[in-house]
Design a protein around this motif. Structure first.
Motif, mmCIF file in Angstrom:
data_model
loop_
_atom_site.group_PDB
_atom_site.id
_atom_site.type_symbol
_atom_site.label_atom_id
_atom_site.label_comp_id
_atom_site.label_asym_id
_atom_site.label_seq_id
_atom_site.Cartn_x
_atom_site.Cartn_y
_atom_site.Cartn_z
ATOM 1 N N SER A 148 0.832 -1.208 0.000
ATOM 2 C CA SER A 148 0.000 0.000 0.000
ATOM 3 C C SER A 148 0.864 1.254 0.000
ATOM 4 N N LEU A 149 2.004 1.195 0.709
ATOM 5 C CA LEU A 149 2.912 2.335 0.736
ATOM 6 C C LEU A 149 3.479 2.608 -0.652
ATOM 7 N N GLN A 150 3.880 1.542 -1.351
ATOM 8 C CA GLN A 150 4.412 1.710 -2.704
ATOM 9 C C GLN A 150 3.348 2.274 -3.644
ATOM 10 N N SER A 151 2.127 1.758 -3.516
ATOM 11 C CA SER A 151 1.028 2.254 -4.339
ATOM 12 C C SER A 151 0.759 3.728 -4.064
ATOM 13 N N ALA A 152 0.784 4.098 -2.786
ATOM 14 C CA ALA A 152 0.533 5.493 -2.416
ATOM 15 C C ALA A 152 1.610 6.407 -2.980
ATOM 16 N N LEU A 153 2.870 5.966 -2.919
ATOM 17 C CA LEU A 153 3.951 6.801 -3.428
ATOM 18 C C LEU A 153 3.838 6.985 -4.935
ATOM 19 N N ARG A 154 3.549 5.923 -5.652
ATOM 20 C CA ARG A 154 3.400 6.049 -7.111
ATOM 21 C C ARG A 154 2.248 6.984 -7.464
ATOM 22 N N GLN A 155 1.145 6.849 -6.753
ATOM 23 C CA GLN A 155 -0.021 7.683 -7.042
ATOM 24 C C GLN A 155 0.286 9.153 -6.799
ATOM 25 N N THR A 156 0.892 9.467 -5.669
ATOM 26 C CA THR A 156 1.157 10.875 -5.361
ATOM 27 C C THR A 156 2.294 11.430 -6.217
ATOM 28 N N THR A 157 3.276 10.593 -6.553
ATOM 29 C CA THR A 157 4.355 11.047 -7.430
ATOM 30 C C THR A 157 3.814 11.443 -8.796
ATOM 31 N N ASN A 158 2.879 10.655 -9.316
ATOM 32 C CA ASN A 158 2.298 10.958 -10.623
ATOM 33 C C ASN A 158 1.546 12.281 -10.625
ATOM 34 N N GLN A 159 1.102 12.715 -9.461
ATOM 35 C CA GLN A 159 0.335 13.958 -9.366
ATOM 36 C C GLN A 159 1.165 15.126 -8.838
ATOM 37 N N SER A 160 2.435 14.886 -8.568
ATOM 38 C CA SER A 160 3.262 15.953 -7.984
ATOM 39 C C SER A 160 4.627 16.024 -8.658
ATOM 40 N N PHE A 161 5.555 15.160 -8.260
ATOM 41 C CA PHE A 161 6.908 15.220 -8.806
ATOM 42 C C PHE A 161 6.947 14.975 -10.310
ATOM 43 N N ASN A 162 6.024 14.168 -10.803
ATOM 44 C CA ASN A 162 5.969 13.907 -12.235
ATOM 45 C C ASN A 162 5.200 14.973 -13.001
ATOM 46 N N MET A 163 4.808 16.035 -12.307
ATOM 47 C CA MET A 163 4.087 17.122 -12.956
ATOM 48 C C MET A 163 4.861 18.432 -12.874
ATOM 49 N N ILE A 164 6.199 18.336 -12.748
ATOM 50 C CA ILE A 164 7.015 19.544 -12.748
ATOM 51 C C ILE A 164 8.072 19.438 -13.841
ATOM 52 N N THR A 165 8.521 20.587 -14.295
ATOM 53 C CA THR A 165 9.643 20.626 -15.224
ATOM 54 C C THR A 165 10.382 21.939 -15.041
ATOM 55 N N VAL A 166 11.683 21.890 -15.244
ATOM 56 C CA VAL A 166 12.511 23.092 -15.285
ATOM 57 C C VAL A 166 13.103 23.259 -16.667
ATOM 58 N N ASP A 167 13.732 22.184 -17.181
ATOM 59 C CA ASP A 167 14.480 22.324 -18.423
ATOM 60 C C ASP A 167 14.330 21.159 -19.395
ATOM 61 N N GLY A 168 13.488 20.166 -19.066
ATOM 62 C CA GLY A 168 13.267 19.064 -19.994
ATOM 63 C C GLY A 168 14.299 17.966 -19.916
ATOM 64 N N ASP A 169 15.274 18.055 -18.985
ATOM 65 C CA ASP A 169 16.304 17.036 -18.849
ATOM 66 C C ASP A 169 16.001 16.135 -17.662
ATOM 67 N N SER A 170 15.996 14.814 -17.911
ATOM 68 C CA SER A 170 15.789 13.834 -16.848
ATOM 69 C C SER A 170 17.145 13.321 -16.386
ATOM 70 N N SER A 171 17.418 13.379 -15.096
ATOM 71 C CA SER A 171 18.715 13.023 -14.577
ATOM 72 C C SER A 171 18.927 11.514 -14.502
ATOM 73 N N THR A 172 20.162 11.133 -14.194
ATOM 74 C CA THR A 172 20.542 9.722 -14.126
ATOM 75 C C THR A 172 20.422 9.153 -12.726
ATOM 76 N N ASN A 173 20.277 9.984 -11.723
ATOM 77 C CA ASN A 173 20.415 9.559 -10.335
ATOM 78 C C ASN A 173 19.133 9.534 -9.526
ATOM 79 N N ASP A 174 18.146 10.265 -9.922
ATOM 80 C CA ASP A 174 17.248 10.778 -8.916
ATOM 81 C C ASP A 174 16.062 9.885 -8.602
ATOM 82 N N MET A 175 15.589 10.025 -7.385
ATOM 83 C CA MET A 175 14.562 9.139 -6.860
ATOM 84 C C MET A 175 13.786 9.822 -5.747
ATOM 85 N N VAL A 176 12.662 9.225 -5.425
ATOM 86 C CA VAL A 176 11.881 9.606 -4.251
ATOM 87 C C VAL A 176 11.807 8.389 -3.347
#
Length: 408
Positions: free
Chosen positions: A210-238
């Motif tokens: 349930s925790l994994q499901s919750a994180l994916r759901q909220t990430t799709n509505q928050s962190f995956n809805m931002i952009t600065v420059d169009g570049d996706s990094s090699t390292n990053d995670m939540v």
């Protein structure tokens, strides 16, 4: 505290990643960077159920691989270590050995199981880690002088200009649950699954799936809805940790107050995501794009991302130019089902397009509005009931200056 609209979740005015019960954090200068703090850690008193989402960049850095593998085996984390200044990415077999050594040494320092240690790095790509400096940082863990969540928040930064943190409180089953978070991100930010570093903690007990499901759901509505420059990094995670220190009955999707927990997690994730967008390299403004009336949730999100990612829209926002043609152009190339004759656009409260045609509006008023630090654009597709919001920033001369000299 600020009460949210549902009055179930309260934002702590002084919230940090250590606001939930049973966590501590800190940071030091170990020498990877010239002066700034560059090594940080989070530690839970007990092993925490954990979840993670990761960048989709094919070049995944060594620390990300180590953390992902450990989390998939155990679904628990007790300690997190992070260095800035060096991404340990594209460093081959030696980079993987270094990440594993970081994990091993930290486990010994914290006296925890090796696979309970998450490793993260951020900074320059393609340069081997200076492990003697990393060892210095690990040795400083728990010396008492550096245990401060602000030190952690500063230690994980790269080109960021400010730290990013938030915490909320909510009541579930009579227990006061806290969710806290810290993040870094300023450049190489684009909506493609967690293109930044973010660390979220809670003292709630939550079932692992349930925790994994919750994180994916909220990430799709928050962190995956931002952009600065169009570049996706090699390292990053939540990463999300739930240590259960409030002794509540473990939460899951069938729990009657599951949505309260989801709301709290969404608020934390959204606040961190917006702070990242506002602190984009060289940025002077936070840009919010809301798309309404879409036929599907996916369509709403893709259209919002298209507008927020448009360099022409971003430069228009920087110049306070109410050039709505750039907005509808981005809507049109979003590759979603759009009826141009139904599209309407507003800049703040100023309607500029209706049913695909220009509306007369006071351009001076629009320019004045776009000089604000927070600019909102609304796109109405009039083709369904779904909506989504994305966040970004303006594109400025300083973005080029910062990235033209990143390694020098």
């Amino acid at each position: 505290m600020i009460t949210t609209k549902k009055e179930k979740v309260k934002i702590k005015s002084d919230g940090h990643v250590t606001s939930p019960k049973g966590y501590k954090a800190g940071g030091v200068h170990c020498g990877i960077r010239k002066k700034r703090l560059d090594f940080g850690w989070i530690h839970s008193e007990v092993p925490a159920t954990a979840a993670g989402v990761y960048t989709l960049n094919t070049f995944q850095a060594a620390p990300l691989k180590v953390t992902k593998e450990s989390l998939e085996k155990e679904m628990k984390i007790q300690s997190v270590i992070v260095n800035s200044g060096n991404a340990n990415s594209c460093t081959g077999e030696q980079g993987l050995k270094d990440a594993l050594e970081m994990q091993k040494l930290a486990a010994e320092k914290f006296a925890v199981q090796k696979d309970y240690v998450a490793v993260a790095s951020t900074g320059i790509i393609g340069v081997p880690l200076e492990m003697e400096k990393i060892k210095k940082g690990i040795a400083a863990i728990n010396d008492g002088l550096n245990e401060d969540p602000v030190n952690f928040e500063e230690a994980i930064l790269t080109t960021d200009t400010v730290t990013k943190q938030v915490a909320v409180e909510l009541e579930i089953d009579g227990k006061l649950i806290t969710i806290g978070g810290a993040a870094k991100g300023s450049g190489m930010i684009h909506p493609n699954m967690a293109t930044m570093l973010a660390f979220i903690t809670t003292d709630a007990a939550v079932e692992a799936e349930s925790l994994q499901s919750a994180l994916r759901q909220t990430t799709n509505q928050s962190f995956n809805m931002i952009t600065v420059d169009g570049d996706s990094s090699t390292n990053d995670m939540v990463l999300l940790m739930a240590n259960g220190k409030q002794d509540n009955i473990p939460l899951h999707e069938a729990h009657p107050e599951w949505n309260v927990f989801l709301e709290g997690l969404q608020i934390v994730s959204e606040h961190l995501a917006k702070q990242i967008a506002r602190d984009g390299e060289g940025a002077t403004k936070l840009l919010e794009v809301t798309v309404k009336g879409a036929p599907t949730d996916i369509a709403a999100r893709q259209v919002a991302k298209a507008v927020i990612s448009s360099n022409l829209v971003k430069t228009a926002v920087y110049g306070a130019d109410p050039n709505w043609g750039r907005i509808v152009c981005a809507v049109g190339y979003s590759e979603q089902p759009i009826d141009p004759d139904k599209v309407s656009v507003a800049i703040g409260d100023i309607a500029v397009v209706k049913n695909g045609l220009a509306l007369p509006f006071n351009e001076d008023d629009a320019k004045q509005y776009m000089q604000n630090e927070y600019v909102q654009l609304t796109v109405e597709l009039n083709n369904g009931l779904h909506e989504a919001t994305a966040w970004g920033c303006d594109l400025t001369y300083d973005y080029v200056r910062i990235n033209a000299s990143y390694r020098t």
